[in-house]
Design an enzyme around this catalytic site. Structure first.
Site, PDB file in Angstrom:
ATOM      1  N   GLU A  52      48.326  33.588  43.725  1.00  0.00           N
ATOM      2  CA  GLU A  52      47.140  32.605  43.491  1.00  0.00           C
ATOM      3  C   GLU A  52      48.123  31.278  43.843  1.00  0.00           C
ATOM      4  O   GLU A  52      49.071  31.113  43.342  1.00  0.00           O
ATOM      5  CB  GLU A  52      46.709  32.363  41.768  1.00  0.00           C
ATOM      6  CG  GLU A  52      45.454  33.482  41.894  1.00  0.00           C
ATOM      7  CD  GLU A  52      44.657  34.282  39.808  1.00  0.00           C
ATOM      8  OE1 GLU A  52      45.251  33.086  40.403  1.00  0.00           O
ATOM      9  OE2 GLU A  52      44.575  35.189  40.255  1.00  0.00           O
ATOM     10  N   GLU A  65      48.285  38.637  35.690  1.00  0.00           N
ATOM     11  CA  GLU A  65      48.694  37.932  35.259  1.00  0.00           C
ATOM     12  C   GLU A  65      48.961  38.428  33.372  1.00  0.00           C
ATOM     13  O   GLU A  65      48.411  37.524  32.517  1.00  0.00           O
ATOM     14  CB  GLU A  65      48.152  36.162  34.732  1.00  0.00           C
ATOM     15  CG  GLU A  65      47.711  35.753  36.209  1.00  0.00           C
ATOM     16  CD  GLU A  65      46.903  34.265  36.011  1.00  0.00           C
ATOM     17  OE1 GLU A  65      46.740  33.781  35.010  1.00  0.00           O
ATOM     18  OE2 GLU A  65      47.459  33.159  37.004  1.00  0.00           O
TER      19      GLU A  65
HETATM   20  O1  IFM Z   1      40.198  31.779  37.288  1.00  0.00           O
HETATM   21  C1  IFM Z   1      41.604  31.799  37.005  1.00  0.00           C
HETATM   22  C2  IFM Z   1      42.767  33.435  37.327  1.00  0.00           C
HETATM   23  O2  IFM Z   1      41.423  34.763  36.926  1.00  0.00           O
HETATM   24  C3  IFM Z   1      43.331  33.561  37.030  1.00  0.00           C
HETATM   25  N1  IFM Z   1      44.894  33.158  37.486  1.00  0.00           N
HETATM   26  C4  IFM Z   1      44.365  31.399  37.307  1.00  0.00           C
HETATM   27  C5  IFM Z   1      42.998  31.092  37.842  1.00  0.00           C
HETATM   28  C6  IFM Z   1      42.398  29.693  37.613  1.00  0.00           C
HETATM   29  O3  IFM Z   1      42.880  29.408  36.745  1.00  0.00           O
END
Ligand code: IFM
Length: 462
Positions: A373, A185
């Protein structure tokens, strides 16, 4: 309306979900995701150097909920064996985790810490022993502090430092690791860390934001090239946060505002990588980024990734606002809109993940998509030996249904990883929003499987 245990069940068509799943090839990837800083602890053990998050949480405590840090976190550094055993017991065979750059190279560049490599040797070897495939992210936000002292992501030299670090890792682990993600990200670590000052290193403003964007893009692509140069057979991806964006009102000015926010949150990193350049036609105030683009960068900032990781949690509504500098746009939060939301105040809107898959799938040049994710923070209900979290289970079911719907329609999506394995450190939110399939008691480090974990293990193995 915060979703709670007493809220009515969300609609989920279980039959449809199972029918979609039955039609999948056996090679669809199901897994769980985590990251080094959020879980490992052992922040100064065995020669590890400080990261920007060690410094930020210990020196700018007021920026973290309850002034917490991840010095210990889930103590995954010592407990990885038990966590892998638990993973195996649920039948989860794909584990996405990250390598901590300052654990491997304490000063970020130069000297390599054999004990740091040794930890990941043990972790990877035990994954393989249990039949769990390691999916390794090389950068999940924990820049070595020594490099931040030299400007961090705003300093163009970071491209070389990062490529050297990637080279060390890939040379060392490529006999056992075949799936790499270069970054996690970039929009979040650059935006929150170098524009808003909400995340480490707490910098603000365009003078930090613009060079950090460009150097992250260059590093992502140069890092990927370094992996392939060492191991041409490796599968190389990188991951992007994204949210489906809608105008708050059906007014032209809100449509314009939504278009700009979409460019910033969803297009800023993927488009240069695909050779389309930065979306500065839509984001005029970011046009000054061109001053950081040197001759020859037009080739260096492109890379043909084997897969793109999409990380989606919610959708956003956008309203025109004269008072927001640069964008003239602001997000209208889910609590304000009075719609169901998680403990992060993120709207529960499963179709967002479908829309994002469709959006990325439509770019020519993206060969394969993985959901690297997706997950939710809700309150867990404690019973004697059981933790119920049916809102999380429903959230996962509804999102997986949308992923498989996109796949049914021909989208190139070939895997799904839940965020996250165990409850862990949620950055500026501290330890309260819990995303885990596994409950972590942060006093005793005891792990308890939540109902959502049982459901996920059962679902992916049926
Ligand atoms: O915890 C984070 C992760 O580190 C990166 N993506 C979003 C998740 C939830 O906020």
């Amino acid at each position: 309306m915060l979703l709670s245990e007493s809220a009515p069940e969300l609609h989920i068509n279980q039959q449809q979900l199972r029918a979609y799943k039955k039609q999948l090839n056996a090679d669809f990837i199901w897994g769980v995701s985590a990251s080094a800083y959020q879980t490992e602890g052992a922040y100064n053990t065995d020669g590890k150097g400080p990261s920007i998050w060690d410094t930020f949480t210990n020196e700018q405590k007021n920026k973290i909920k309850d002034r917490k840090n991840a010095n210990i976190a889930c103590d995954f550094y010592s407990r990885y064996e038990d966590d892998l055993l638990l993973m195996k017991s649920l039948g989860i065979n794909n584990f996405r985790f990250s390598i901590s750059w300052p654990r491997v190279m304490p000063a970020g560049t130069g000297e390599v810490n054999a004990a740091g490599l040794g930890f990941y040797d043990r972790l990877i070897d035990r994954c393989l022993h249990y039949g769990i495939t390691p999916w390794v992210t090389l950068y999940h936000w924990d820049l070595p502090q020594a490099l931040e002292n030299k400007g961090g992501w705003t300093n163009r030299q970071v491209v070389g430092w990062f490529t050297d670090y990637v080279t060390v890792c890939v040379k060392h682990f490529s006999d056992r690791v075949k799936h790499w993600m270069v970054m996690n990200e970039p929009m979040v670590f650059v935006g929150a860390g170098y524009f808003l000052g909400l995340h480490a290193p707490g910098k603000r403003g365009m003078k930090n934001f613009l060079p950090a964007i460009h150097h992250a893009v260059l590093s992502m692509c140069e890092g990927a090239r370094a992996i392939k140069a060492i191991d041409p057979d490796a599968e190389v991806g990188t991951t992007f946060s994204c949210s489906h964006i809608e105008p708050y009102r059906n007014l032209e000015k809100d449509h314009v505002a939504a278009f700009k926010v979409d460019a910033l949150l969803n297009r800023m990193f993927i488009e240069p990588v695909l050779g389309m350049g930065y979306p500065v036609e839509t984001l005029k105030p970011l046009q000054n980024i061109t001053q950081y683009i040197l001759q020859g960068d037009e080739y260096k900032m492109k890379y043909d990734f084997d897969f793109i990781g999409i990380q989606n949690y919610t959708r956003e509504f956008v309203k025109h606002s004269w008072f927001t500098p640069y964008l003239n746009a602001r997000l209208i939060s889910a609590p304000k809109r009075k719609v169901p939301h998680t403990l992060m105040n993120w709207e529960v809107y499963p179709e967002s993940i479908y829309q994002m898959i469709k959006k990325f799938d439509a770019y020519p040049g993206i060969k394969k998509i993985l959901i690297t994710e997706n997950g939710a923070a809700f309150e867990d209900k404690h019973h004697d030996t059981l933790i119920t979290d049916h809102m999380r289970t429903t959230y996962l079911q509804e999102h997986i249904e949308q992923v498989l719907r996109a796949k049914q329609e021909g989208a190139k999506v070939e895997g799904y990883f839940v965020w996250t394995w165990t409850d862990n450190f949620e950055w500026a939110e501290g330890y309260h929003p819990r995303f885990g399939l596994i409950y972590t008691d942060f006093n005793t480090q005891k792990r308890i499987i939540k109902e959502s974990g049982l459901w996920y293990g059962d679902f992916i193995n049926q």
